[in-house]
Write an enzyme that holds these catalytic residues in place. Structure first.
Site, PDB file in Angstrom:
ATOM      1  N   CYS A 110      -4.294   5.193  -0.468  1.00 45.27           N
ATOM      2  CA  CYS A 110      -3.886   5.416   0.922  1.00 45.27           C
ATOM      3  C   CYS A 110      -2.721   6.401   0.998  1.00 45.27           C
ATOM      4  CB  CYS A 110      -3.517   4.082   1.578  1.00 45.27           C
ATOM      5  SG  CYS A 110      -2.961   4.268   3.278  1.00 45.27           S
TER       6      CYS A 110
ATOM      7  N   CYS B 214      -0.043   5.576   3.585  1.00 48.63           N
ATOM      8  CA  CYS B 214       0.880   4.516   3.162  1.00 48.63           C
ATOM      9  C   CYS B 214       1.860   5.031   2.108  1.00 48.63           C
ATOM     10  CB  CYS B 214       0.123   3.338   2.536  1.00 48.63           C
ATOM     11  SG  CYS B 214      -1.391   2.877   3.367  1.00 48.63           S
ATOM     12  N   ASP B 215       1.363   5.774   1.140  1.00 45.93           N
ATOM     13  CA  ASP B 215       2.160   6.048  -0.062  1.00 45.93           C
ATOM     14  C   ASP B 215       2.560   7.515  -0.257  1.00 45.93           C
ATOM     15  OD1 ASP B 215       1.868   3.363  -0.657  1.00 45.93           O
ATOM     16  OD2 ASP B 215       0.099   3.676  -1.899  1.00 45.93           O
TER      17      ASP B 215
END
Ligand code: NDP
Length: 321
Positions: free
Chosen positions: A137, A140-141
């Site tokens: 992701c 997200c990261d």
């Protein structure tokens, strides 16, 4: 004798969508149960740092966030059940859910929040590097790799969107695809090819996630050209596997309408599935956004939709008396 539990609302799944549905349903006086499934807390329990869930200035931990959501749901009156549902019968009311434990749950309404799992390549080195540079992701990261070289694996909309997103943080993004053309929409492809920060490596498959340093983090990917067989190294600190997701919908296949990729179909702008009284929220019905906060948002919608549905039924029953 079969153990039996009756409830106004049963939530299947315990990620942000399920817990949020439970919080709203409990506060509406529906005394819901959450059947938590095999991985209580869902995908966020396998994520570490979370920096994009609103309300927290500092980095928080995914498992901690899920514990807090569970505690909040219980605090307002939700009953947690540790069971895994192995069959459902949506052909009669109340709906019947049967757990591995043998318990039968009779529910006036059901909120499905069983989520989806990112697909991974399945390499042992990929497993080893999860949390050390291998991610599924970018939203997200990606931020954790700002200023560093990154790679994305895949050729669909998700892979292209992730590569484009990563250019916000990195000047050097490599998209690695196993064929010589992308399946992503043309408009996304046009944006990708026009972006000077992105280069595409065609006809190549990843054979190894390579770590280095102490503590060990990702330093690159070894890839094999599918025509020449030649192995080369793509240097990167972050590698984002974007080869699709698998929604957890096997249980509902013969009873609810699914799209051709297996996601639950809902009426546009609502969480209503093809069966009145059954609602869906979170990644099991959303293949586009897939964020904790959007899952929580649709969880809220599902509880409100269920509450409205039950209120309308109660009103009709009263009127018929
Ligand atoms: P897709 O299934 O569309 O694409 C997966 C990609 O990964 C394909 O290019 C595929 O290659 C590749 N792939 C699959 N397995 C492997 C493997 N083992 N090794 C290497 N490569 C592999 O998944 P997406 O997540 O991109 O999209 C899922 C759905 O969500 C689609 O319907 C998409 O349109 C939609 N979506 C829409 C968005 C939007 O509208 N903004 C955003 C994101 C997703 P190959 O092409 O060779 O099969």
């Amino acid at each position: 004798m079969t153990n039996s539990i009756s409830t106004r609302l049963a939530v299947l799944g315990s990620g942000p969508a399920g817990y949020t549905a439970a919080i709203y349903a409990a506060r509406a006086g529906l005394a819901p149960i959450v059947i938590q499934g095999i991985q209580p807390g869902g995908q966020l329990t396998t994520t570490t740092d979370v920096e994009n869930y609103p309300g927290f200035r500092d980095v928080i931990q995914g498992p901690w966030l899920m514990e807090e959501m569970q505690a909040q749901a219980e605090h307002v009156g939700t009953k947690m059940v540790w069971d895994h549902i192995s069959s459902v019968d949506f052909s009669r009311r109340p709906f019947v859910l049967t757990g591995d434990s043998g318990t039968q749950y009779h529910a006036d309404t059901v909120v499905i929040a069983t989520g989806a799992q990112a697909k991974w390549l399945g390499l042992p080195s990929e497993e080893h590097m999860k949390g050390r540079g291998a991610s599924a992701c970018a939203t997200c990261d990606g931020f954790f790799y700002r200023g560093k070289k990154v790679a994305v694996i895949g050729g669909g909309n998700t892979a292209v969107e992730e590569a484009l997103y990563l250019t916000n943080h990195s000047h050097d993004v490599t998209l690695i695809h196993r064929r010589d053309s992308l399946r992503a929409e043309k408009i996304l492809q046009d944006r990708l090819f026009a972006n000077e920060k992105i280069k595409v490596v065609w006809d190549s498959e990843v054979v190894e996630f390579v770590g280095g340093g102490d503590p060990e983090t990702l330093v690159g990917l070894d890839i094999r050209n599918k025509h020449s067989g030649e192995i080369s190294r793509v240097d990167c600190a972050g590698a984002f596997v974007a080869i699709g997701h698998k929604p957890a919908t096997e249980l509902f296949q013969s009873q609810l309408e699914l799209d051709d990729e297996g996601y639950l179909e809902v009426e546009v702008g609502t969480t209503r599935t093809s069966i009145p009284g059954v609602f869906a929220c979170g990644d099991v019905m959303d293949k586009i956004y897939r964020q904790a906060v959007t899952a929580a948002g649709t969880g809220c919608m599902a509880a409100l939709d269920a509450e409205k549905f039950l209120a309308a039924e109660d009103y009709q029953a009263l009127a018929a008396e």
